[in-house]
Structures are given as C-alpha cells and as structure tokens.
Enzyme design. Structure first.
Site, PDB file in Angstrom:
ATOM      1  N   ILE A 158      17.105  43.372  76.166  1.00 33.96           N
ATOM      2  CA  ILE A 158      15.753  43.527  76.728  1.00 33.96           C
ATOM      3  C   ILE A 158      15.663  42.792  78.070  1.00 33.96           C
ATOM      4  CG2 ILE A 158      13.285  43.086  76.351  1.00 33.96           C
ATOM      5  CD1 ILE A 158      13.882  43.375  73.299  1.00 33.96           C
ATOM      6  N   ARG A 240       9.075  35.442  70.946  1.00 31.21           N
ATOM      7  CA  ARG A 240       8.583  35.019  69.641  1.00 31.21           C
ATOM      8  C   ARG A 240       7.664  33.831  69.830  1.00 31.21           C
ATOM      9  NH1 ARG A 240       9.594  38.953  67.564  1.00 31.21           N
ATOM     10  NH2 ARG A 240      10.811  39.442  65.713  1.00 31.21           N
ATOM     11  N   GLU A 269       1.170  33.082  64.607  1.00 31.14           N
ATOM     12  CA  GLU A 269       0.396  34.329  64.651  1.00 31.14           C
ATOM     13  C   GLU A 269       0.240  34.923  63.254  1.00 31.14           C
ATOM     14  OE1 GLU A 269       3.196  36.318  67.383  1.00 31.14           O
ATOM     15  OE2 GLU A 269       3.536  37.813  65.796  1.00 31.14           O
ATOM     16  N   HIS A 287       1.077  41.124  69.686  1.00 29.17           N
ATOM     17  CA  HIS A 287       2.470  41.427  69.302  1.00 29.17           C
ATOM     18  C   HIS A 287       2.712  42.943  69.293  1.00 29.17           C
ATOM     19  CE1 HIS A 287       6.142  39.678  66.992  1.00 29.17           C
ATOM     20  NE2 HIS A 287       6.492  40.743  67.682  1.00 29.17           N
TER      21      HIS A 287
END
Ligand code: DGY
Length: 336
Positions: A158, A240, A269, A287
């Site tokens: 990514i 994260r 979260e 998210h």
C-alpha cells in the site's frame, strides 16, 4: 464424508455466504451482532474454520478451547488480531486478504491527505452552518499537496501504491522509512528516497502511516515524534489504531504544533479519543480505507477461497504461517 462446520463471525455479502454454504455447514451472523470473546468461543465449538473480519482476537486461550479449529480466515490484510506463534504451535492456519485492497486503500489515503491538507471537511461544516458570507483571500487556506514532500512510514504494497500516486500524479518528493530498505531498482521506479524515521519526520510536509500494527509499532508516533514534525505538517493514519498516540496527537493539534491530521483508524476503535472529536483541524473517518464495493467483495471472496481451499484438502491462497505450522498438532486437529 460429512461436511466440515464453519463459523462466519459477522455479516458478509450473501453470495459469498452461499459459496460457503455450498461446501460447509455454516453458522453465520447476518444480523451482525457483536459477540463477546466467550460467545465467540462457544460458537466455535465443533467448527473447523472461521471467517473473520480482522478484529476478533485469536490467542492461546481461545485456541486451547477450540480443539477442532484448523483455519482462521481474515477478510482483511491486517492480522494483528492473530497470535500467529500460538496458532502455529497448535497447528492452526491463519490467512489474510492482501493485494486486492492495495489500490483502493492508496486512493483513500490520498483522499484523506487532500481533505486534510486542503481543509475540505472543516470548510464544508462552515458552509453548512451558514457561516459563509463572502469570498476572502485566506478563507480555509490550507497546505500545498502537489510539489510538497510526502513521508511514508511503512513501504509495503500500500505504501508503494501511495508513493506512485504522489510522485507520478502530484509531482511530490517521496521519502520513506521501513523496517527494511527497498531495492535500488524499486526505489528508482517509485522515485522514493529512504530516510531514517527522525529525518523523515523533520523533512516531510505530510506524513502517512501505512505500517502494520504490532507491539514494536505501538505508538510509532507519540509526543516526541510529533515534536519533530514541521508545525505546518499533516499526519495521515490509514494503518491501525495504536500506531499513533491519539491523546498526544490531539494535544499537538490543539496546541497548533501540528497543522492537521487525517485519521481512518483509532486506538480502541470504534471509540474515538474525545479530544479528537473537538479539535477542528482533523478529518475523521470510520475505518473505511478499503471500502469500495468491488474491493470489499474481493476481500471477502479471498477469505472464502482460503476456507474452501484449505478445508477441502487443497491449499489456502494467502496463508500466513503455513511453513511454521506444527504438523503433528495440525494432523491431530484434522483427525479430531
Ligand atoms: C485491513 O484490511 O486490514 C483493513 O484495515 C480493513 O479494511
């Protein structure tokens, strides 16, 4: 031979559920209830496989109570919910869903960077509140994106997709930090320069976090690191929760020692640090970096492929710990 039983822990695309139902006895959770760890263990009794969403913890305690479990298939690329060493020791395979979400997650990271640096949500709230009275030379003046320096921490798939967008699409200088340095050829093709973490934080106009979460990456960005960044900088986290110390970040944003942040993930979260909810210079999303319909379908399909492949005696497509599996323990689970 009787069909293996599997558990699907959360709601999933109906066509993927049907693929599983064609192969296995399936207990599913299309109501999308949130189960406690004890309820998860109870529902895993007699199950050989489980389809998971990357948040349900698989640790030694759970594994000891689920002797028939053979494979845990995450539909996410992240797998910090797995204790892979514990899984390997008892012969349980873990799989994740890499590659299929790389480009859409990189798109989203860029969307978050642009929204943050160019103050898109902040200015939209202002407009919706009826506060916009006239054009003004400095109204919501933000930070330049094109031609600026992007620092990427975590240069996996990514991170590399983000680097390509930055260098080739936005004419940015790209600097990166990673556990291991990329090859010279790859650095050259990505137009990316390797820097130490401190140098990157001091140099970048925008810092993006794309590294996996682990004990070692906990609070990669805390008060000390924030203090190294330019006061005009933005910080983007699509990796994260827990990689950033959210309390320290809120403090830096409020104090103006950091211009802005864009966050898709949070410590603890779905709870969000209350101070982040009250500072204006932060863009917050729930998210959703990989959340396009096509990508989420591909992620779910890959997890289903992994369950079908492994439990039908073939191979999982994206195993995480195949080479580390204790084969004796693995065979005992097949026989149970
Ligand atoms: C992942 O795949 O790890 C993402 O965070 C979930 O969207």
């Amino acid at each position: 031979m009787s069909q293996a039983a599997i558990l699907v822990t959360r709601a999933i695309f109906p066509d993927q559920l049907e693929r599983l139902q064609a192969q296995f006895q399936v207990e599913s959770n299309q109501q999308d209830s949130i189960w406690s760890p004890d309820e998860l263990v109870a529902r895993l009794q007699g199950k050989a496989g489980v389809f998971m969403t990357g948040v349900e913890k698989v640790d030694a305690a759970l594994l000891a109570q689920c002797p028939q479990l053979r494979i845990c298939a995450n539909m996410t690329v992240g797998y910090n919910n797995f204790d892979l060493a514990a899984m390997s020791a008892v012969g349980v395979l873990g799989t994740n869903a890499p590659d299929v979400l790389t480009e859409s997650t990189a798109d989203f990271a860029f969307a978050l960077l642009l929204a943050t640096a160019r103050r898109i949500t902040e200015s939209e709230h202002y407009l919706r509140a009826g506060l916009w009275k006239h054009w003004r030379y400095d109204l919501f003046a933000g930070a330049e994106v094109h031609g600026s320096t992007l620092g990427i921490i975590g240069m996996g798939r990514i991170g590399q997709a983000i680097a390509r967008r930055a260098a080739l699409g936005f004419g940015m200088r790209v600097v990166y930090h990673n556990r291991s340095r990329l090859s010279a050829e790859l650095e050259h093709s990505l137009h990316a320069e390797y820097l130490g973490k401190q140098a990157l934080l001091e140099t970048a106009d925008h810092v993006m976090l794309v590294l996996p979460y682990s004990a070692a990456s906990h609070h990669t960005i805390g008060a000390a690191e924030l203090a190294c960044m330019k006061p005009s900088a933005t910080l983007i986290n699509v990796a994260r929760g827990g990689i950033v110390d959210d309390a320290a970040l809120a403090q830096a944003l409020r104090a103006g020692t950091l211009a802005a942040a864009g966050l898709d993930v949070f410590e603890g979260e779905p709870a969000v640090h209350p101070d982040l909810l009250t500072v204006p210079n932060v863009v917050l999303t729930p998210h959703i970096a990989s959340a396009t319909e096509g990508t989420r379908r591909a992620m779910a399909a890959l997890a289903v492929d992994n369950l079908i492949g492994y439990l039908s005696g073939g191979a999982a497509r994206t195993p995480l710990n195949l080479a580390q599996l204790d084969t004796g323990a693995q065979a005992a689970r097949v026989a149970s």
